[in-house]
Enzyme design. Structure first.
Site, PDB file in Angstrom:
ATOM      1  N   ASP A   1      17.436 -20.021 -18.201  1.00 14.90           N
ATOM      2  CA  ASP A   1      17.053 -20.998 -17.187  1.00 14.90           C
ATOM      3  C   ASP A   1      18.188 -21.163 -16.184  1.00 14.90           C
ATOM      4  OD1 ASP A   1      15.562 -23.043 -15.983  1.00 14.90           O
ATOM      5  OD2 ASP A   1      14.969 -23.865 -17.914  1.00 14.90           O
TER       6      ASP A   1
ATOM      7  N   ASP B   1      14.589 -22.802 -12.134  1.00 10.90           N
ATOM      8  CA  ASP B   1      14.191 -24.203 -12.106  1.00 10.90           C
ATOM      9  C   ASP B   1      13.974 -24.662 -10.661  1.00 10.90           C
ATOM     10  OD1 ASP B   1      13.966 -26.795 -13.627  1.00 10.90           O
ATOM     11  OD2 ASP B   1      15.610 -27.344 -12.280  1.00 10.90           O
TER      12      ASP B   1
ATOM     13  N   GLU C   1      19.620  -4.555  -8.791  1.00 15.20           N
ATOM     14  CA  GLU C   1      20.835  -3.792  -9.081  1.00 15.20           C
ATOM     15  C   GLU C   1      20.895  -3.394 -10.550  1.00 15.20           C
ATOM     16  OE1 GLU C   1      24.164  -6.182  -7.967  1.00 15.20           O
ATOM     17  OE2 GLU C   1      23.520  -6.403  -5.875  1.00 15.20           O
TER      18      GLU C   1
ATOM     19  N   HIS D   1       8.869 -28.417 -21.604  1.00 16.88           N
ATOM     20  CA  HIS D   1       9.789 -29.506 -21.959  1.00 16.88           C
ATOM     21  C   HIS D   1       9.668 -30.713 -21.034  1.00 16.88           C
ATOM     22  CE1 HIS D   1      11.619 -27.281 -18.715  1.00 16.88           C
ATOM     23  NE2 HIS D   1      12.468 -28.260 -18.516  1.00 16.88           N
ATOM     24  N   ASP D   2       8.794 -30.658 -20.040  1.00 17.54           N
ATOM     25  CA  ASP D   2       8.682 -31.739 -19.060  1.00 17.54           C
ATOM     26  C   ASP D   2       7.367 -32.502 -19.113  1.00 17.54           C
ATOM     27  OD1 ASP D   2      11.187 -31.542 -17.851  1.00 17.54           O
ATOM     28  OD2 ASP D   2      10.533 -30.047 -16.402  1.00 17.54           O
TER      29      ASP D   2
END
Length: 551
Positions: free
Chosen positions: A108, A210, A270, A342-343
């Site tokens: 994250d 996020d 890359e 988780h929210d």
């Protein structure tokens, strides 16, 4: 997994398309040192559970150095591990074990803002003329001393905080301790992209970004217009939060973000076989933004919006509406769907408060999620059918819940520790006398040890269905076509090449019939659902499902 198959896995640039990604909230997964808080060594020890489940990748919520005002989403050092979670060496061990088990690792990344304890912000706030003075969003007050505009914080109140040293306001979309980076500054972009390379060099396979649509603000700091009451939606913020009263066209969702995302993608390219999924936090323009951010093959591989994380009860009609809206808004794009994270309130509770047979309900929802067009995120404990925990006010940790209690109880109810062994101390999560959040008794009764080996359990159904999904590539990468919703009956096909798969669901608590489409359909087995077909009708038990193949 053999070395050869590991090599093939590593080089598949398209591995993310249709992948099942298992989200880990590190504070609550497994505590290895007895302090009541989960850590990286704990995650490593539990990776076999994820491998046995059948997930393709893990996404680990932030474990970077942080004062933990927002539990890691306030980063004070992008290139180190917070001692609470372990060390860089522990992370290297986690990567090695995950790759040995054939599991990709995504982490994250929070680059819309930092902690106010980050060295960059400490320098930036020290004066108006220091080298990092323009690394954050600063503004003078209006002549009357009030903030420069009407922008609001998701966590309540103004998005501006007065700083007495600079005698200016700084912007914060979230907590006052989470100042927003000024990504209009090329030096800031370079600095965060250096952090991206740091983790790619350590072997990560991708990132979850996020609040990806919060990266840029309007340089002119124009006021957001008011939003008509009928357009307010509680998906972005709780209904009690005035954040929902504005149309957020100037404090986020800015067009400048597209060029930065191209720079970000160039860094990913890359390295071999790297993918990113962006979190689009916007209930007003979510799918439109997902389309912008995933188009052209030069920005994000995939994004997820909040359509299936919203409180609206999931219905047959709703599933079709969301997928059709996504197809219209993001014809070139790719979604990553989640029902829980988780929210938000865990979906078995969010949608099934009145459901009696929660086990059957959880199984049906899993099958719907795992047969959608797009990639899939499963949140830890979802595979156990865990419900939202009821946390007492005195046990709350989430500042969001403390701010809006009791109308909004925050996010702690979905963040309680994972339950492994019903007979062990703290359900096998920790040897500590007290864990950072309490473990509900009803969760202990649904621990892995209770469900493992029981063919009727939610856990074994997840394992079974994920294996079934892997047998048919159309589920991961095929097109989707919906039949008209018929009351509680949801039906659609997934097609890839010469294979077409029929998926039919009874989204109700009573037995129902569905019409079998015309064609030479062969019923599929191995998915864990039992239905019967007679006279071109599919007889579906409550919360049942039926699958067939054509071609």
């Amino acid at each position: 997994m053999t070395a050869v198959s590991q090599s093939v896995l590593a080089q598949d640039k398209d591995w993310w398309r249709g992948a099942v990604i298992y989200q880990i909230y590190p504070r609550s997964y497994q505590d290895s040192n007895g302090d009541g808080i989960g850590d990286l060594k704990g995650i490593t020890a539990r990776l076999p559970h994820i491998a046995k489940l059948g997930a393709d990748a893990i996404w680990i919520s932030p474990f970077f150095t942080s004062p933990m005002k927002d539990f890691g989403y306030d980063v004070s050092n992008y290139v180190d591990v917070d001692p609470m979670f372990g060390s860089l060496s522990d992370f290297d061990g986690l990567i090695a074990e995950a790759h040995r088990l054939g599991i990709k690792v995504m982490i994250d990344l929070v680059i819309s803002h930092t902690s106010d304890q980050h060295a960059w912000f400490i320098e930036s706030r020290s004066s108006r003329i220091n080298p990092k003075s323009d690394w954050y969003v600063w503004s003078d007050a209006k002549p009357d001393g009030t903030p420069p505009n009407n922008w609001l914080s998701i966590f309540g109140g103004s998005a501006w905080q007065w700083d007495p040293t600079r005698m200016q306001y700084y912007m914060h979309n979230f907590l006052t301790s989470q100042p927003d980076l000024n990504l209009h500054n090329p030096q800031v972009q370079d600095a965060v992209l250096d952090a991206v390379r740091f983790w790619l060099k350590r072997g990560v396979d991708g990132f979850r970004l996020d609040t990806i649509n919060f990266y840029f603000h309007d340089k002119e700091l124009r006021d957001n217009p008011a939003l008509a009451p009928e357009r307010r939606n509680a998906a972005t913020a709780p209904a009690v939060n005035p954040y929902n009263f504005q149309e957020h066209i100037y404090d986020k969702n800015r067009p400048e973000n597209l060029e930065f995302l191209k720079r970000f993608r160039a860094v990913l390219d890359e390295f071999p076989a790297i993918a990113a999924v962006g979190e689009v936090g916007d209930s007003q323009r979510g799918l439109e933004i997902v389309g912008e951010y995933t188009s052209g093959g030069d920005k994000m591989q995939m994004c997820y919006a909040f359509e299936f994380l919203a409180p609206d009860v999931l219905t047959a009609e709703r599933v079709g509406e969301v997928q059709k809206a996504f197809a219209a808004a993001a014809a070139e794009g790719w979604a990553c769907w989640a029902f829980s994270n988780h929210d938000v309130v865990r979906h078995v509770s969010r949608w099934g408060a009145d459901v009696v047979d929660r086990i059957a309900y959880a199984k049906m929802l899993a099958a719907i999620l795992l047969t959608q067009r797009g990639s899939v995120c499963i949140y830890q404990g979802e595979e156990l059918g865990l419900t939202e925990a009821d946390i007492a006010f005195e046990d709350l940790q989430d500042p969001y819940g403390i701010q809006f209690w009791p109308e909004f109880k925050g996010r702690d109810g979905c963040r309680t520790p994972m339950v492994w062994d019903a007979q062990a101390t703290q359900a096998g999560f920790s040897s500590a006398e007290k864990t950072w959040l309490p473990i509900p008794v009803e969760h202990v009764l649904n621990a892995v040890s209770v469900q493992e080996g029981n063919p009727d359990s939610v856990l074994e159904q997840y394992r079974r269905f994920l294996a079934f999904r892997k047998q048919h590539e159309a589920f991961a990468k095929g097109d989707i076509a919906f039949q008209p919703a018929d009351g509680s009956i949801l039906a659609y096909t997934r097609s890839l090449g010469n294979e077409t798969l029929l998926c039919v669901f009874n989204m109700s608590a009573v037995e129902s019939d569905a019409v079998m489409p015309q064609g030479d359909w062969q019923e599929l087995s191995g998915h864990g659902f039992a239905s019967s077909v007679e006279n071109q009708k599919i007889r579906l038990p409550a919360w049942g499902a039926y699958f067939a193949r054509h071609g």
